[in-house]
Design a protein around this motif. Structure first.
Motif, PDB file in Angstrom:
ATOM      1  N   THR A 123       0.856  -1.184   0.000  1.00  0.00           N
ATOM      2  CA  THR A 123       0.000   0.000   0.000  1.00  0.00           C
ATOM      3  C   THR A 123       0.895   1.237   0.000  1.00  0.00           C
ATOM      4  O   THR A 123       1.789   1.366   0.847  1.00  0.00           O
ATOM      5  N   GLU A 154       0.865   5.339   0.409  1.00  0.00           N
ATOM      6  CA  GLU A 154       0.038   6.418   0.934  1.00  0.00           C
ATOM      7  C   GLU A 154       0.813   7.730   0.874  1.00  0.00           C
ATOM      8  O   GLU A 154       2.033   7.760   0.820  1.00  0.00           O
ATOM      9  N   MET A 181      -4.633   6.953   0.518  1.00  0.00           N
ATOM     10  CA  MET A 181      -4.091   5.827  -0.221  1.00  0.00           C
ATOM     11  C   MET A 181      -3.951   6.202  -1.693  1.00  0.00           C
ATOM     12  O   MET A 181      -4.899   6.685  -2.323  1.00  0.00           O
ATOM     13  N   GLN A 208      -2.614   0.359  -4.369  1.00  0.00           N
ATOM     14  CA  GLN A 208      -2.486  -0.907  -3.673  1.00  0.00           C
ATOM     15  C   GLN A 208      -2.154  -2.001  -4.659  1.00  0.00           C
ATOM     16  O   GLN A 208      -2.527  -1.930  -5.834  1.00  0.00           O
TER      17      GLN A 208
END
Length: 525
Positions: free
Chosen positions: A26, A28, A33, A36
């Protein structure tokens, strides 16, 4: 990320699957976010030789607004920022773990935006418009203990590559031991760096002068403006002799940097100089030089010295292409010298060691005799030519002058050219001021200023021609009333006195500076 601010950069989360078959990735930024992905360990390539058995390497590559994560040498996640403002501006990496121990020895960082030079090979990424750069022995008693370096009045080594944005320049340097006995070093300082320069004059960028002015102080310049100074003990080389082994055997680690920062709500560039990891001088520039952003060059240089560089490293936000500026090539190329026209009594002789060229050119419509073009082929330098009789251009004759001797010549002198006239008597130079405007210097005894009269402008344009004259005999008699005649060994035009930093480019003659002279004569009675 920024130093100490974990959430200020990209945050990459690596979480193992419950059955240990794979990993979730993931990416960020600021709690949002961005991307993914998931990867199965079985899909990863086999581990390479030297990697711990049972471990899978994770590599994160950053370039501009792009992020690429490789797991087991296979791409696992990629992301490209669409807005430059969303790209973190920090310079720090950090890692932390939960549920297992993360070994420091398993963490490595490398920078592809770095040039690293040990000068084991030919320095083809560099060019030297002045000075003699070669392999040089560090100590006279060990001829085989040699390193890359430059010597001369103004040795300058420029990078062919341009560097933009945040830039850090590092070098391990030392002056050559050039005296056989104590003190051992005639010039221990001036281990200097410039960045964001134009590739011609070191003082076009940010200049860092280390232990300059006869090893008394360290300064930072923005262009030709001094912006920071330190004269404390740490800003010079203490006991710089061959009997002081900590100095005699050391390499000074000199680091110069220009980084984007916000200070008191204002955006700008922090200019910083450190020696052996100790900050010596720094300054905040709220109005950075344009070349810092669009691309400037790095220079290593000294003054009337021999400097050796064991290693040099340059890191930059953006790495430019490598090339030599066209005007540097043109200025360093000797123009063809045509033979002087008949009737010319005096001609300029260029001193090859100064890199100056003199060229016969056609006179303009109002000229009655040929003109000579004098062009500076180095940044700064002495910019010197001698005036010799046309019948013997290879040597300067001894000239005997009397009370009524007068010098006359015509000159087209642009404002950026700073030169004076000199006459040498018994090895001592005497100064006839023209445009140098230098402070008094024992190396040149002042005789007075040349009388200047404007002539009619040339129909072809260009610099205004002036007639200059000077009553040499009267000035010498005023200086020494007991003498009636003098033996002059040389007559020169150039920048032969004053602040020596003009010879490296600080308020000196720029590379390619050009002026014209015609009708030089000396009336002797």
């Amino acid at each position: 990320a920024r130093d100490g601010e974990w959430a200020s950069g990209y945050l990459l989360r690596l979480e193992g699957e419950a059955d240990r078959s794979g990993m979730k990735l993931t990416l960020e930024r600021g709690g949002t976010m961005l991307k993914q992905a998931a990867i199965k360990f079985g899909e990863a390539q086999e581990e390479k030789e030297g990697e711990r058995r049972g471990s899978i390497p994770v590599r994160v590559q950053l370039e501009g607004g792009a992020v690429l994560v490789l797991v087991g040498n296979k791409p696992g996640l990629s992301y490209l920022a669409t807005n430059a403002a969303d790209v973190p501006r920090g310079t720090r990496f950090a890692a932390r773990s939960a549920g297992f121990t993360l070994s420091r020895t398993a963490l490595h960082t490398t920078n592809s935006l770095r040039d690293d030079y040990t000068f084991n090979d030919a320095p083809t990424d560099w060019y030297a418009p002045s000075g003699q750069w070669s392999v040089i022995s560090r100590w006279p008693c060990y001829s085989d203990w040699s390193f890359f370096g430059g010597r001369g009045l103004n040795p300058i080594l420029w990078s062919k590559r341009t560097y933009s944005g945040d830039t850090v320049v590092e070098m391990y340097a030392h002056a050559q031991m050039d005296l056989p006995k104590e003190l051992g070093y005639s010039h221990p300082g001036d281990l200097n760096i410039s960045l964001a320069g134009d590739g011609k004059n070191p003082f076009s960028g940010y200049s860092f002068i280390v232990a300059g002015w006869d090893n008394t102080r360290t300064r930072i310049y923005r262009g030709t403006q001094m912006v920071a100074e330190n004269a404390d003990e740490g800003a010079r080389f203490d006991r710089a002799t061959n009997h002081n082994f900590p100095y005699h055997k050391r390499w000074s680690y000199i680091r110069a940097e220009a980084r984007r920062v916000n200070k008191s709500g204002q955006s700008g560039v922090q200019i910083k100089l450190s020696i052996d990891d100790a900050i010596i001088a720094q300054w905040f520039d709220p109005n950075p030089l344009p070349a810092w952003e669009r691309g400037g060059r790095v220079a290593f240089w000294s003054l009337d010295n021999t400097v050796m560089i064991a290693r040099a490293k340059i890191e930059s936000e953006q790495m430019g292409v490598k090339f030599v500026p066209a005007d540097v090539v043109q200025a360093a190329t000797p123009p063809p010298i045509s033979p002087a026209a008949s009737g010319v009594e005096w001609m300029p002789r260029a001193l090859l060691s100064d890199g100056i060229q003199s060229t016969f050119i056609a006179a303009d419509a109002q000229a009655t005799q040929p003109a000579w073009r004098i062009r500076n082929a180095t940044p700064g330098g002495l910019f010197s030519v001698q005036w010799v009789r046309a019948g013997e251009p290879q040597k300067a004759s001894l000239m005997r002058v009397g009370l009524k001797t007068r010098l006359e010549w015509e000159m087209a002198l642009p404002p950026e050219v700073k030169i004076d006239a000199y006459v040498t008597i018994d090895g001592q130079r005497h100064l006839i001021a023209i445009s140098g405007n230098e402070k008094p210097d024992p190396a040149a005894i002042p005789l007075g200023a040349a009388l200047r009269t404007n002539l009619a402008p040339s129909p072809t344009g260009g610099s205004l021609w002036q007639r200059l004259s000077f009553d040499l005999g009267a000035a010498l008699h005023k200086l020494n009333p007991n003498a009636g005649t003098w033996n002059i060994q040389a007559i020169e035009f150039g920048a032969l006195h004053g602040d020596p930093y003009r010879w490296i480019g600080l308020n000196g003659n720029p590379l390619g500076a050009t002026y014209h002279v015609r009708g030089f004569k000396m009336g002797i009675e």
